[in-house]
Design an enzyme around this catalytic site. Structure first.
Site, mmCIF file in Angstrom:
data_model
loop_
_atom_site.group_PDB
_atom_site.id
_atom_site.type_symbol
_atom_site.label_atom_id
_atom_site.label_comp_id
_atom_site.label_asym_id
_atom_site.label_seq_id
_atom_site.Cartn_x
_atom_site.Cartn_y
_atom_site.Cartn_z
ATOM 1 N N GLY A 48 5.092 -0.780 41.814
ATOM 2 C CA GLY A 48 5.184 0.201 42.897
ATOM 3 C C GLY A 48 6.580 0.195 43.512
ATOM 4 O O GLY A 48 7.563 -0.204 42.878
ATOM 5 N N ASN B 48 1.517 -4.840 35.073
ATOM 6 C CA ASN B 48 0.952 -3.838 35.983
ATOM 7 C C ASN B 48 -0.315 -3.216 35.407
ATOM 8 O O ASN B 48 -0.447 -3.059 34.191
ATOM 9 C CB ASN B 48 1.984 -2.743 36.278
ATOM 10 C CG ASN B 48 1.560 -1.888 37.449
ATOM 11 O OD1 ASN B 48 1.166 -2.421 38.494
ATOM 12 N ND2 ASN B 48 1.604 -0.580 37.293
ATOM 13 N N ASN C 37 16.009 1.334 52.951
ATOM 14 C CA ASN C 37 15.235 0.657 54.007
ATOM 15 C C ASN C 37 16.056 0.482 55.282
ATOM 16 O O ASN C 37 15.553 -0.007 56.289
ATOM 17 C CB ASN C 37 14.688 -0.702 53.529
ATOM 18 C CG ASN C 37 15.740 -1.787 53.567
ATOM 19 O OD1 ASN C 37 16.928 -1.515 53.390
ATOM 20 N ND2 ASN C 37 15.324 -3.013 53.810
ATOM 21 N N THR D 135 10.483 1.636 56.766
ATOM 22 C CA THR D 135 9.492 0.927 55.968
ATOM 23 C C THR D 135 8.636 1.910 55.163
ATOM 24 O O THR D 135 8.791 3.126 55.285
ATOM 25 C CB THR D 135 8.664 -0.026 56.874
ATOM 26 O OG1 THR D 135 7.841 -0.828 56.038
ATOM 27 C CG2 THR D 135 7.816 0.706 57.866
ATOM 28 N N LYS E 87 10.541 5.230 52.501
ATOM 29 C CA LYS E 87 11.802 4.756 51.920
ATOM 30 C C LYS E 87 12.470 5.708 50.930
ATOM 31 O O LYS E 87 13.679 5.652 50.737
ATOM 32 C CB LYS E 87 11.579 3.400 51.230
ATOM 33 C CG LYS E 87 11.302 2.275 52.214
ATOM 34 C CD LYS E 87 11.131 0.955 51.500
ATOM 35 C CE LYS E 87 10.732 -0.121 52.498
ATOM 36 N NZ LYS E 87 10.623 -1.442 51.881
ATOM 37 N N GLU F 267 2.235 2.539 32.200
ATOM 38 C CA GLU F 267 3.272 3.590 32.241
ATOM 39 C C GLU F 267 4.261 3.375 33.385
ATOM 40 O O GLU F 267 5.460 3.602 33.240
ATOM 41 C CB GLU F 267 2.641 4.990 32.392
ATOM 42 C CG GLU F 267 1.810 5.464 31.209
ATOM 43 C CD GLU F 267 0.441 4.785 31.109
ATOM 44 O OE1 GLU F 267 -0.061 4.277 32.143
ATOM 45 O OE2 GLU F 267 -0.118 4.740 29.990
ATOM 46 N N LYS F 268 3.736 2.933 34.531
ATOM 47 C CA LYS F 268 4.629 2.749 35.690
ATOM 48 C C LYS F 268 5.584 1.594 35.446
ATOM 49 O O LYS F 268 6.754 1.642 35.843
ATOM 50 C CB LYS F 268 3.801 2.482 36.953
ATOM 51 C CG LYS F 268 3.135 3.723 37.501
ATOM 52 C CD LYS F 268 2.798 3.497 38.969
ATOM 53 C CE LYS F 268 1.582 4.272 39.386
ATOM 54 N NZ LYS F 268 1.030 3.815 40.657
ATOM 55 N N ASP G 165 16.243 -4.774 50.689
ATOM 56 C CA ASP G 165 14.992 -5.451 50.313
ATOM 57 C C ASP G 165 15.187 -6.515 49.222
ATOM 58 O O ASP G 165 14.799 -7.668 49.396
ATOM 59 C CB ASP G 165 13.963 -4.432 49.811
ATOM 60 C CG ASP G 165 13.313 -3.666 50.949
ATOM 61 O OD1 ASP G 165 13.200 -4.217 52.052
ATOM 62 O OD2 ASP G 165 12.911 -2.504 50.726
HETATM 63 P P1 ATR Z 1 3.645 1.235 46.624
HETATM 64 O O1 ATR Z 1 3.525 2.109 47.823
HETATM 65 O O2 ATR Z 1 4.813 0.334 46.674
HETATM 66 O O3 ATR Z 1 3.521 1.965 45.309
HETATM 67 P P2 ATR Z 1 1.018 0.101 46.172
HETATM 68 O O4 ATR Z 1 0.277 1.369 46.278
HETATM 69 O O5 ATR Z 1 0.410 -1.120 46.765
HETATM 70 O O6 ATR Z 1 2.452 0.203 46.792
HETATM 71 O O7 ATR Z 1 1.251 -0.156 44.637
HETATM 72 C C1 ATR Z 1 2.058 -1.199 44.219
HETATM 73 C C2 ATR Z 1 1.522 -1.687 42.906
HETATM 74 O O8 ATR Z 1 0.289 -2.333 43.200
HETATM 75 C C3 ATR Z 1 1.229 -0.607 41.908
HETATM 76 O O9 ATR Z 1 1.895 -0.920 40.737
HETATM 77 C C4 ATR Z 1 -0.259 -0.678 41.736
HETATM 78 O O10 ATR Z 1 -0.726 -0.572 40.410
HETATM 79 P P3 ATR Z 1 -0.823 0.837 39.639
HETATM 80 O O11 ATR Z 1 0.582 1.123 39.187
HETATM 81 O O12 ATR Z 1 -1.754 0.595 38.530
HETATM 82 O O13 ATR Z 1 -1.330 1.831 40.651
HETATM 83 C C5 ATR Z 1 -0.591 -2.046 42.169
HETATM 84 N N1 ATR Z 1 -1.957 -2.083 42.656
HETATM 85 C C6 ATR Z 1 -2.421 -1.551 43.814
HETATM 86 N N2 ATR Z 1 -3.736 -1.789 43.937
HETATM 87 C C7 ATR Z 1 -4.112 -2.485 42.835
HETATM 88 C C8 ATR Z 1 -5.347 -3.051 42.374
HETATM 89 N N3 ATR Z 1 -6.458 -2.942 43.098
HETATM 90 N N4 ATR Z 1 -5.329 -3.734 41.220
HETATM 91 C C9 ATR Z 1 -4.204 -3.860 40.492
HETATM 92 N N5 ATR Z 1 -3.024 -3.338 40.854
HETATM 93 C C10 ATR Z 1 -2.979 -2.681 42.006
#
Ligand code: ATR
Length: 234
Positions: free
Chosen positions: A89, A111, A48, A23, A27, A115-116, A63
């Site tokens: 993410g 998002n 995973n 998890t 991963k 960029e991501k 997944d």
């Molecule tokens: P992962 O480990 O899979 O990257 P994560 O940190 O929860 O998990 O991030 C997943 C997505 O949630 C990311 O695209 C993140 O946005 P950013 O690319 O801008 O970082 C988004 N995310 C996390 N917290 C956020 C928040 N408070 N508001 C908006 N998007 C958020």
């Protein structure tokens, strides 16, 4: 602990485990310690499921298919549908890539950091030439999936979106979060008449698919219901 990951992987060999489920946040990191990565896991860039195939550790990723199978189970067919993926993410890439090959009408990624999302869109386009829209939202969507952790316990009053105008009573809304059972995102969507699902179904299905790899068997169709009831009491 990431630094202990190598030891943990060697433990699979030492103990001759049939396999393990991996998890977040391991991963991607885990890939370097495996002997072989199955084709789709390689494309997703994440593993995973690790299967011990006669001493060789092989990485799979169940997944996205887990989510797809759960949606089918809930009679949500993504074929010819407009799909919105919130977040870019770890979970968003496998889902985007998998869904791009399911005859969907369109995929949009929304998002916070564009960029991501663009990086995922470019990756998918270079892989299979499917175009993904980024942060340019349609008036409505058939399927909306939250892949962010926003709204997860303990931050249960947070929500990944503010504008719900693209969600109506024909929209299926899925949150990959399962704690709480109903996030603010799901609750607000439900109030607009949408069909809502939390992340427990995907969790179970990815595990079932992983088990099929471990045991090299096909589980009976009712296994999902059994696990849901016996393990999760639902
Ligand atoms: P992962 O480990 O899979 O990257 P994560 O940190 O929860 O998990 O991030 C997943 C997505 O949630 C990311 O695209 C993140 O946005 P950013 O690319 O801008 O970082 C988004 N995310 C996390 N917290 C956020 C928040 N408070 N508001 C908006 N998007 C958020």
């Amino acid at each position: 602990m990431p630094e202990n990951l190598k030891d943990a992987i060697n433990g699979i060999r030492a103990m001759n485990f049939a396999g393990v489920n991996v998890t977040a946040p391991h991963k991607i990191e885990v890939i370097q310690y495996l002997d072989k990565i199955e084709k789709s896991a390689k494309r997703f860039g994440a593993v995973n499921t690790i299967v011990n195939e006669n001493g060789a550790l092989v990485g799979y990723n169940t997944d996205a298919e887990g989510l797809y199978r759960y949606l089918l189970k809930e009679s949500i067919d993504i074929k010819n549908k407009d799909i919105l993926i919130i977040g870019a993410g770890g979970a968003a890439l496998p889902i985007s890539l998998f869904f791009s090959e399911c005859e969907v009408k369109s995929i949009t990624i929304k998002n916070r950091t564009p960029e991501k999302a663009h990086a995922i869109a470019q990756y998918v386009q270079s892989d299979n030439n499917f175009f993904i829209e980024v942060n340019n939202l349609k008036k409505r969507y058939d399927v909306v999936i939250n892949t962010t952790s926003v709204g997860m316990y303990p931050d249960i009053f947070k929500c990944p979106i503010e504008d719900f105008s693209f969600i109506d009573s024909d929209t299926a809304v899925i949150d990959l979060i399962y704690n709480p059972e109903e996030t603010l995102f799901l609750k607000t969507s439900k109030n607009r008449g949408a069909k809502t699902l939390n992340g427990l179904g995907m969790l179970i299905y990815q595990g079932l698919l992983a088990y099929e790899h471990f045991a090299d068997i096909k589980l009976p169709n009712n296994t999902y219901e059994i696990i849901k009831k016996e393990v999760f009491g639902k």
